[in-house]
Design an enzyme around this catalytic site. Structure first.
Site: not given
Ligand SMILES: Cc1cc2nc3c(=O)[nH]c(=O)nc-3n(C[C@H](O)[C@H](O)[C@H](O)COP(=O)(O)OP(=O)(O)OC[C@H]3O[C@@H](n4cnc5c(N)ncnc54)[C@H](O)[C@@H]3O)c2cc1C
Length: 396
Positions: A157, A123, A279, A84, A381, A363, A126
């Site tokens: 990615i 895509f 239960q 998926r 928003r 996402e 990140t």
């Molecule tokens: C298996 C996998 C596949 C992926 N595939 C793709 C892909 O194909 N393309 C792509 O571009 N990316 C991909 N990603 C990346 C993914 O989209 C990012 O990991 C995601 O957007 C979160 O970013 P980060 O990991 O840097 O966390 P961060 O943004 O650093 O966040 C860390 C923590 O802080 C919290 N946080 C951050 N900002 C706030 C806020 N304003 N208020 C409250 N809490 C907050 C977050 O919820 C999280 O708990 C993938 C990730 C994984 C694990």
């Protein structure tokens, strides 16, 4: 409102389920342990018309509606989240974005081979320093004659080593912040492109995830998607479609948790009766069923809005947030129902639990969607119609 599936949708589900039962489930434990799946699967997915399920026939797709994409995602994730996820990036994040924003020339060159399954799309948004905070990205694109020169790095990615085409986001003008990001169609063969898989992942182990590197990578100017500075808008619109597929997949994971749990509830006896008669076990089953039913309603509502050509960021975010949380909880409960046997690879529930975690992060994390929903309700928003909406279904 119509809660009935069409004959075409029923047929799609049947075909997808048979494909998953025959081609994925018998091998998935091995693929998950080894970290990869048989590449022949791509051709089989293409032959069934799945690689372009909701792409118009005139662009090489099957021309089905957006809820058919949801059905496909449900059924694939019932097999394993890796498949998926592949569809989420190939169709949801890449092909649907081309369908929405690309020029006719770009569609012919990139969308058609992707929808036909000859090429795979991914895509790249990140970066090591930019996940939820997209504008913190540091990849740059500098115009040089009839090319852009990209430098930077992407991480996490999906399909990094597998995809042929990538949508990549980079700053063309950092001073403009969000409005200085642009989107590019990048081919793996462009000089200066390289990728590297991340090893030792917690879940989605059969899938390929990793880094992209751009070192003075030259991208033809005609591969700019949309206008300069529209990249952030394009990325967010892409996520409306990607998140929809993630939500639908989560419904499929709950389905798989229910199937395995119900089977085990009837098989396993404690204190002289089947554990399904206890239960507290029933509560876990009931919660899974509730999560399953509520999630799919949220998903199909978002799909219906897409079919009607209506902006659906709010509804899709809610579906993604709730369905992924329900799936994560369902997988935890499925594991619990299996007791110690959940802990072994004799049963698939440990894999379900590992796989259920990434969708709560990618996402848009659980926290980001929570904030979005609160902001909609509080009136902070509001979404406007985009300059390029996803085409309504039935397609012209
Ligand atoms: C298996 C996998 C596949 C992926 N595939 C793709 C892909 O194909 N393309 C792509 O571009 N990316 C991909 N990603 C990346 C993914 O989209 C990012 O990991 C995601 O957007 C979160 O970013 P980060 O990991 O840097 O966390 P961060 O943004 O650093 O966040 C860390 C923590 O802080 C919290 N946080 C951050 N900002 C706030 C806020 N304003 N208020 C409250 N809490 C907050 C977050 O919820 C999280 O708990 C993938 C990730 C994984 C694990």
């Amino acid at each position: 409102m119509n809660f009935e599936f069409t004959e075409e949708q029923k047929m799609l589900r049947k075909t997808a389920r048979q494909f998953v039962d025959e081609e994925i489930i018998p091998h998935i434990q091995k693929w998950d342990a080894e970290g990869g799946f048989d590449p022949a699967i791509w051709k089989k997915l293409a032959d069934l018309g799945f690689m372009g399920v909701c792409i118009p026939e005139k662009y090489g797709g099957s021309g089905m509606d957006y809820n058919s994409l949801a059905i496909l995602c449900e059924e694939l994730e019932r097999g394993d989240t890796a498949f998926r996820t592949a569809v989420s990036v190939h169709i949801g994040l890449n092909s649907m974005t081309l369908m929405q924003w690309a020029t006719e020339e770009q569609k012919q060159k990139y969308l058609v081979p992707q929808a036909e399954g000859d090429k795979i799309g991914a895509f790249g948004l990140t970066e090591p320093g930019a996940g939820s905070d997209v504008a913190a990205m540091s990849t740059t694109a500098v115009r040089d004659g009839d090319h852009y020169v990209l430098n930077g790095q992407k991480t996490w990615i999906s399909l990094c080593d597998v995809a042929d085409h990538f949508l990549v986001f980079a700053y063309t003008d950092k001073s403009q912040k969000h409005n200085g990001i642009s989107a590019f169609i990048v081919e793996r063969t462009f000089p200066g492109f390289s990728s590297k898989a991340i090893k030792g992942k917690y879940g989605i182990r059969a899938g390929n995830t990793g880094e992209l590197f751009f070192e003075d990578m030259r991208v033809p100017a005609e591969n700019l998607l949309g206008k300069e500075g529209e990249g952030f808008k394009i990325a967010m619109a892409a996520l409306d479609n990607g998140r929809f597929t993630v939500a639908a997949g989560a419904v499929g994971l709950i389905m798989a948790c229910l199937e395995e749990s119900v089977k085990y509830c009837h098989e396993r006896e404690t204190f002289g009766k089947a554990i399904g008669k206890h239960q507290l076990v029933q509560r876990m089953i009931a919660n899974m069923e509730a999560g399953y039913q509520m999630s799919r309603l949220l998903v199909y509502r978002a799909g219906e809005l897409k079919n009607k050509g209506v902006r659906n960021t709010r509804e899709t975010s809610l579906a993604k947030w709730q369905a992924c949380d329900f799936a994560n909880k369902a997988a935890d409960d499925a594991f619990q129902i299996h007791g110690a046997y959940g802990y072994s690879d004799e049963y698939p529930v440990a894999r379900f639990l590992r796989n259920s975690k990434a969708p709560v992060i990618y996402e848009g994390t659980r926290e980001i969607h929570t904030i979005m929903q609160a902001e909609y309700v509080l009136g902070y928003r509001e979404d406007k119609r985009l300059s390029h909406m996803l085409p309504e279904w039935p397609f012209e």
